[in-house]
Design a protein around this motif. Structure first.
Motif, PDB file in Angstrom:
ATOM      1  N   VAL A  47       0.832  -1.199   0.000  1.00  0.00           N
ATOM      2  CA  VAL A  47       0.000   0.000   0.000  1.00  0.00           C
ATOM      3  C   VAL A  47       0.866   1.248   0.000  1.00  0.00           C
ATOM      4  O   VAL A  47       0.778   2.090  -0.883  1.00  0.00           O
ATOM      5  CB  VAL A  47      -0.932  -0.007   1.225  1.00  0.00           C
ATOM      6  CG1 VAL A  47      -1.731   1.294   1.298  1.00  0.00           C
ATOM      7  CG2 VAL A  47      -1.862  -1.213   1.176  1.00  0.00           C
ATOM      8  N   SER A  48       1.719   1.361   1.001  1.00  0.00           N
ATOM      9  CA  SER A  48       2.521   2.569   1.131  1.00  0.00           C
ATOM     10  C   SER A  48       3.575   2.355   2.199  1.00  0.00           C
ATOM     11  O   SER A  48       3.488   1.423   3.004  1.00  0.00           O
ATOM     12  CB  SER A  48       1.626   3.755   1.527  1.00  0.00           C
ATOM     13  OG  SER A  48       2.379   4.957   1.613  1.00  0.00           O
ATOM     14  N   THR A  57       8.113   9.130   1.364  1.00  0.00           N
ATOM     15  CA  THR A  57       6.985   8.224   1.192  1.00  0.00           C
ATOM     16  C   THR A  57       7.008   7.550  -0.174  1.00  0.00           C
ATOM     17  O   THR A  57       7.653   8.026  -1.120  1.00  0.00           O
ATOM     18  CB  THR A  57       5.653   8.971   1.356  1.00  0.00           C
ATOM     19  OG1 THR A  57       5.562   9.984   0.339  1.00  0.00           O
ATOM     20  CG2 THR A  57       5.544   9.607   2.722  1.00  0.00           C
ATOM     21  N   HIS A  58       6.277   6.468  -0.245  1.00  0.00           N
ATOM     22  CA  HIS A  58       6.135   5.741  -1.514  1.00  0.00           C
ATOM     23  C   HIS A  58       4.789   5.049  -1.486  1.00  0.00           C
ATOM     24  O   HIS A  58       4.335   4.622  -0.414  1.00  0.00           O
ATOM     25  CB  HIS A  58       7.266   4.732  -1.667  1.00  0.00           C
ATOM     26  CG  HIS A  58       7.436   4.222  -3.058  1.00  0.00           C
ATOM     27  ND1 HIS A  58       8.088   4.920  -4.045  1.00  0.00           N
ATOM     28  CD2 HIS A  58       7.023   3.066  -3.636  1.00  0.00           C
ATOM     29  CE1 HIS A  58       8.082   4.232  -5.161  1.00  0.00           C
ATOM     30  NE2 HIS A  58       7.443   3.104  -4.942  1.00  0.00           N
ATOM     31  N   TYR A  59       4.152   4.946  -2.658  1.00  0.00           N
ATOM     32  CA  TYR A  59       2.818   4.372  -2.722  1.00  0.00           C
ATOM     33  C   TYR A  59       2.724   3.308  -3.791  1.00  0.00           C
ATOM     34  O   TYR A  59       3.379   3.384  -4.836  1.00  0.00           O
ATOM     35  CB  TYR A  59       1.794   5.467  -3.036  1.00  0.00           C
ATOM     36  CG  TYR A  59       1.649   6.498  -1.940  1.00  0.00           C
ATOM     37  CD1 TYR A  59       2.430   7.642  -1.932  1.00  0.00           C
ATOM     38  CD2 TYR A  59       0.717   6.316  -0.909  1.00  0.00           C
ATOM     39  CE1 TYR A  59       2.307   8.571  -0.928  1.00  0.00           C
ATOM     40  CE2 TYR A  59       0.583   7.252   0.089  1.00  0.00           C
ATOM     41  CZ  TYR A  59       1.384   8.385   0.082  1.00  0.00           C
ATOM     42  OH  TYR A  59       1.253   9.309   1.080  1.00  0.00           O
ATOM     43  N   GLY A  60       1.845   2.334  -3.528  1.00  0.00           N
ATOM     44  CA  GLY A  60       1.483   1.409  -4.573  1.00  0.00           C
ATOM     45  C   GLY A  60       0.685   2.145  -5.637  1.00  0.00           C
ATOM     46  O   GLY A  60       0.008   3.135  -5.349  1.00  0.00           O
ATOM     47  N   PHE A  67      -4.696   7.653  -1.099  1.00  0.00           N
ATOM     48  CA  PHE A  67      -4.187   7.335   0.241  1.00  0.00           C
ATOM     49  C   PHE A  67      -3.030   8.272   0.572  1.00  0.00           C
ATOM     50  O   PHE A  67      -2.238   8.632  -0.298  1.00  0.00           O
ATOM     51  CB  PHE A  67      -3.687   5.894   0.301  1.00  0.00           C
ATOM     52  CG  PHE A  67      -4.749   4.849   0.181  1.00  0.00           C
ATOM     53  CD1 PHE A  67      -6.070   5.159  -0.110  1.00  0.00           C
ATOM     54  CD2 PHE A  67      -4.423   3.508   0.374  1.00  0.00           C
ATOM     55  CE1 PHE A  67      -7.043   4.185  -0.218  1.00  0.00           C
ATOM     56  CE2 PHE A  67      -5.378   2.514   0.270  1.00  0.00           C
ATOM     57  CZ  PHE A  67      -6.693   2.847  -0.030  1.00  0.00           C
ATOM     58  N   THR A  68      -2.933   8.632   1.834  1.00  0.00           N
ATOM     59  CA  THR A  68      -1.842   9.464   2.303  1.00  0.00           C
ATOM     60  C   THR A  68      -1.269   8.872   3.574  1.00  0.00           C
ATOM     61  O   THR A  68      -1.997   8.633   4.539  1.00  0.00           O
ATOM     62  CB  THR A  68      -2.314  10.903   2.590  1.00  0.00           C
ATOM     63  OG1 THR A  68      -2.901  11.458   1.415  1.00  0.00           O
ATOM     64  CG2 THR A  68      -1.133  11.771   3.014  1.00  0.00           C
TER      65      THR A  68
END
Length: 125
Positions: A47-48, A57-60, A67-68
């Protein structure tokens, strides 16, 4: 290292939910926390993640823009704010960490060294 996720529940499509992950027993070889989700019978999905030091940060791909992730380093707590939820977001969400890795694509692909019990998110009308 102990990780405890909370904040899951039932939400309607389009709604929002905020998850929390409280970490304890933190040691210097762990520098980031990530969120993952899993549906029974399926592989986990990243997810993150967030680096506890610099907040990177990094996100899917499926979560970007909806999403945060954030952190309160003083409380060793990571939050996941989820908005515009869709039924496909329903899963058990859990937080985890990987030794030595900062947040990034490698972190999200790696096997977890520690993971907490998950919290169930249900998206349904």
């Amino acid at each position: 290292v102990q990780l405890q996720a909370s904040g899951g529940g039932l939400v309607q499509p389009g709604g929002s939910l905020r998850l929390s992950c409280a970490a304890s027993g933190w040691t210097s070889d762990f520098v980031a926390i990530g969120w993952f989700r899993q549906v029974p019978g399926k592989e986990r999905e990243a997810v993150s993640c967030i680096s506890m030091g610099d907040g990177n940060t990094h996100y899917g791909d499926r979560m970007k823009g909806r999403f945060t992730i954030s952190r309160d380093a003083a409380k060793s707590t990571v939050y996941l704010q989820m908005t515009s939820l869709i039924p496909e977001d329903a899963a058990v969400y859990y937080c985890a960490t990987v030794r030595w890795l900062t947040c990034g694509s490698s972190f999200l692909r790696s096997d977890e060294d520690y993971r907490g019990k998950g919290t169930l998110v249900t998206v349904s009308s």
